[in-house]
Design a protein around this motif. Sequence first.
Motif, mmCIF file in Angstrom:
data_model
loop_
_atom_site.group_PDB
_atom_site.id
_atom_site.type_symbol
_atom_site.label_atom_id
_atom_site.label_comp_id
_atom_site.label_asym_id
_atom_site.label_seq_id
_atom_site.Cartn_x
_atom_site.Cartn_y
_atom_site.Cartn_z
ATOM 1 N N SER A 186 9.316 2.995 32.012
ATOM 2 C CA SER A 186 8.256 1.998 31.844
ATOM 3 C C SER A 186 6.890 2.625 32.058
ATOM 4 O O SER A 186 5.932 2.338 31.323
ATOM 5 N N ARG A 237 17.960 -7.904 29.502
ATOM 6 C CA ARG A 237 16.545 -8.262 29.719
ATOM 7 C C ARG A 237 15.698 -7.018 29.972
ATOM 8 O O ARG A 237 14.597 -6.869 29.423
ATOM 9 N N GLN A 238 16.182 -6.137 30.836
ATOM 10 C CA GLN A 238 15.393 -4.962 31.211
ATOM 11 C C GLN A 238 15.120 -4.060 30.007
ATOM 12 O O GLN A 238 13.973 -3.656 29.756
ATOM 13 N N SER A 280 12.920 -5.727 27.332
ATOM 14 C CA SER A 280 11.520 -5.747 27.781
ATOM 15 C C SER A 280 10.870 -4.390 27.596
ATOM 16 O O SER A 280 9.740 -4.279 27.109
ATOM 17 N N HIS A 337 10.042 -3.655 24.004
ATOM 18 C CA HIS A 337 8.796 -4.302 23.587
ATOM 19 C C HIS A 337 7.587 -3.544 24.114
ATOM 20 O O HIS A 337 6.629 -3.269 23.368
ATOM 21 N N LEU A 338 7.592 -3.219 25.391
ATOM 22 C CA LEU A 338 6.430 -2.574 26.005
ATOM 23 C C LEU A 338 6.147 -1.200 25.405
ATOM 24 O O LEU A 338 5.007 -0.739 25.422
ATOM 25 N N TRP A 352 21.390 -9.426 22.708
ATOM 26 C CA TRP A 352 20.240 -8.873 21.992
ATOM 27 C C TRP A 352 20.074 -9.493 20.599
ATOM 28 O O TRP A 352 19.019 -9.412 20.002
ATOM 29 N N SER A 362 13.424 -12.355 16.749
ATOM 30 C CA SER A 362 11.967 -12.492 16.816
ATOM 31 C C SER A 362 11.437 -13.500 15.803
ATOM 32 O O SER A 362 10.361 -14.087 16.002
ATOM 33 N N VAL A 405 14.404 -12.963 26.135
ATOM 34 C CA VAL A 405 13.466 -11.982 25.565
ATOM 35 C C VAL A 405 13.806 -11.843 24.083
ATOM 36 O O VAL A 405 14.967 -11.612 23.734
ATOM 37 N N SER A 426 13.493 -6.882 19.701
ATOM 38 C CA SER A 426 12.382 -5.938 19.803
ATOM 39 C C SER A 426 11.971 -5.382 18.443
ATOM 40 O O SER A 426 12.598 -5.690 17.425
#
Length: 442
Positions: free
Chosen positions: A79, A106-107, A110, A113-114, A159, A164, A200, A203
């Motif tokens: 991250s 989730r992790q 996320s 995405h980041l 997933w 999206s 979430v 991605s």
Amino acid sequence: MTRQLHFNLFLMPRGHHEDAWRHPDSTGRDLTDLELYVEAARIAEAAKFDAIFLADVLVAPNNGGLVAAGSLEPITLLSALAARTDRIGLIGTASTTHSLPYTHARQFASLDHLSGGRVGWNIVTSWAPQAGLNYCLDVGHGDRYAIAEEFLEAVDALWRSFPSEAIRDDRESGQYLEPALIQPVNYRGAHFRTQGPLNVPSSPQGRPVYVQAGQSESGRGFAARWAEAVFTAHLVKQTAQSFYSDVKGRAATFGRRPEDIVVLPGISAAIGSTAREAQLVWELDALTSPQIGLARLSARFGGHDFSAIPLDRVLKRGDLPDPEEVEASKSRTTGYIDVALREGLTLRQLLQKLAGARGHFTVTGTPEQVADTIEDWFKTGAADGFNVMPPIVHKQFELFATEVVPILRKRGLFRNDYEGTTLRSHFGLDPVRTNVRLPRSA
């Protein structure tokens, strides 16, 4: 476009040799210093590597193991690296044995995405008995892949549960979501249950890339079904070729093409301006501690005690356990036994051989000689690329990135620049559809 090599930097903080931390050319930064990892990532990104690859351990390493492996948790570290890099992929290791599908999904979603879609998950099935004590779970060796299959089915479905496209974000109409596109998973297995959907959205690359490192019979079957990139260990080209053809052939039984899986053996290159200078890198072997080496060998063989074997006597078959009776990595232990008996090694010599790359391929020579070896493996069906495992960080990795890579680029075997923005595009993998799920209902 012609087929081209893929490279990941398999990053150990001071280097892959277990005594690299003592070498004056290794970085002096603390193992918990973010800048150590940022510097390595930037060298790799400047050389247009596909990804940075981080391993993980779920127990406190004994003796000097901490120096080699480091202590930072990979998702947290990646991250931070996502914010300090732009294009290079980010592959983190996480266990299917000691994780929960929903939290894991989730992790990684996320993080994907980041990072703008640059994430891969290195899927491992943990076997260390000490890890079971840390996580209040005792799992037998034979159960690992049954658990992993369920874990992957659950995570894969999660997933895909929140595409999206479900996000409208239409301020004028007041509609943020299209609820009909978001579906519960209702996964029910023997080991895991999850209702979903994930909270979430999918991605930029649909989902993280699946990376896997198993070499056993179960591991190969698992890779053929799920893996998009396979990290594998081989001491010689012949076994790498056999593995390469086997895994790609098995993929057809799941309706997959050979190019759907990128096979990446580990390579630890000692590089010098002359062959003699390169050979000097392995003077690190003289720094190795037999006690640390024996502890590592014992752990690899599921706790077997080697202390009664004289260090300087040539090993015999009876000195080494039967891999089929080892509650650990059977394929890796088989490789250790084969090389020890084939080369007539003493126990001390075996420990020194494993100190550099733990059973992965090592090459020693000038940048041109290293490039020749890589090209040979690539063109003869042994590899699609390599997980690069520098014996010393950052010195030896800098030589690989600035001396070996340009030779391969000049030969038309490696990219001049990134052609996409996601890890999936770096590996040349097809996009993932997020509206197809694999639920298992009760």
